[in-house]
Design a protein around this motif. Sequence first.
Motif, PDB file in Angstrom:
ATOM      1  N   LEU A 186       0.889  -1.133   0.116  1.00  0.00           N
ATOM      2  CA  LEU A 186      -0.034  -0.131   0.019  1.00  0.00           C
ATOM      3  C   LEU A 186       0.697   1.144  -0.173  1.00  0.00           C
ATOM      4  O   LEU A 186       1.835   1.359   0.861  1.00  0.00           O
ATOM      5  CB  LEU A 186      -0.972  -0.091   1.153  1.00  0.00           C
ATOM      6  N   GLY A 187       0.690   2.216  -0.949  1.00  0.00           N
ATOM      7  CA  GLY A 187       1.415   3.340  -0.884  1.00  0.00           C
ATOM      8  C   GLY A 187       0.549   4.407  -0.104  1.00  0.00           C
ATOM      9  O   GLY A 187      -0.276   5.182  -0.725  1.00  0.00           O
ATOM     10  N   ALA A 188       0.846   4.529   1.139  1.00  0.00           N
ATOM     11  CA  ALA A 188       0.303   5.512   2.095  1.00  0.00           C
ATOM     12  C   ALA A 188       1.102   6.756   2.088  1.00  0.00           C
ATOM     13  O   ALA A 188       2.196   6.737   2.023  1.00  0.00           O
ATOM     14  CB  ALA A 188       0.280   4.829   3.423  1.00  0.00           C
ATOM     15  N   CYS A 189       0.334   7.884   2.056  1.00  0.00           N
ATOM     16  CA  CYS A 189       0.845   9.259   2.051  1.00  0.00           C
ATOM     17  C   CYS A 189      -0.003   9.984   3.037  1.00  0.00           C
ATOM     18  O   CYS A 189      -1.248  10.050   3.141  1.00  0.00           O
ATOM     19  CB  CYS A 189       0.682   9.807   0.676  1.00  0.00           C
ATOM     20  N   ASN A 190       0.797  10.681   3.973  1.00  0.00           N
ATOM     21  CA  ASN A 190       0.131  11.795   4.718  1.00  0.00           C
ATOM     22  C   ASN A 190       0.472  13.226   3.977  1.00  0.00           C
ATOM     23  O   ASN A 190       1.854  13.503   4.133  1.00  0.00           O
ATOM     24  CB  ASN A 190       0.753  11.814   6.307  1.00  0.00           C
ATOM     25  N   PRO A 191      -0.444  13.765   3.295  1.00  0.00           N
ATOM     26  CA  PRO A 191       0.180  14.859   2.434  1.00  0.00           C
ATOM     27  C   PRO A 191       1.165  16.043   3.239  1.00  0.00           C
ATOM     28  O   PRO A 191       1.910  16.684   2.671  1.00  0.00           O
ATOM     29  CB  PRO A 191      -1.012  15.590   1.904  1.00  0.00           C
ATOM     30  N   PRO A 192       0.515  16.495   4.477  1.00  0.00           N
ATOM     31  CA  PRO A 192       1.309  17.406   5.189  1.00  0.00           C
ATOM     32  C   PRO A 192       2.684  17.244   5.483  1.00  0.00           C
ATOM     33  O   PRO A 192       3.670  17.799   5.414  1.00  0.00           O
ATOM     34  CB  PRO A 192       0.562  18.004   6.366  1.00  0.00           C
ATOM     35  N   LEU A 193       2.858  15.810   5.817  1.00  0.00           N
ATOM     36  CA  LEU A 193       4.174  15.455   6.103  1.00  0.00           C
ATOM     37  C   LEU A 193       4.876  15.413   4.980  1.00  0.00           C
ATOM     38  O   LEU A 193       6.283  15.743   4.837  1.00  0.00           O
ATOM     39  CB  LEU A 193       4.193  13.904   6.881  1.00  0.00           C
ATOM     40  N   ALA A 194       4.478  14.829   3.946  1.00  0.00           N
ATOM     41  CA  ALA A 194       5.300  14.677   2.627  1.00  0.00           C
ATOM     42  C   ALA A 194       5.473  15.869   2.049  1.00  0.00           C
ATOM     43  O   ALA A 194       6.631  16.158   1.609  1.00  0.00           O
ATOM     44  CB  ALA A 194       4.440  13.873   1.674  1.00  0.00           C
TER      45      ALA A 194
END
Length: 135
Positions: free
Chosen positions: A61-69
């Motif tokens: 699963l390619g998980a992303c937390n946009p603010p952290l990225a």
Amino acid sequence: MDGRTDAAYGRTVELDLPFEAAVARTREALAGQGFGVLTEIDVRATLREKLGAEMEPYLILGACNPPLAHRALEADRSIGLLLPCNVVVRGTGADTSAVQALDPQTMVGLSGNAALGPVADEASRRLDAALDALA
């Protein structure tokens, strides 16, 4: 037996759940910590189709937390190579599974960029909370 172990570059939670249930719970736990799943790679299906090889159920699963990225990319545009985005869910038996995530501190260690430390700290807290919610 549900339980968590940490290794040099990753964290693993062993679950007394069949694969499909582990995938569903993992998605929920990640969402609860602000991670969306942007991509999904069914490794088992891909290897079967391309190589005729068989293996246990294995999903990336390619998980992303946009603010952290965003914060990480502001500190280092090349850090996309090391973002702790992949979460693996794999079957380990008929009714057991493992969920694994990269240790976000790995991106700091490999890049040598201290400005990424606070981002890695927050990502670690969030991924740990998601994995702990599974255990």
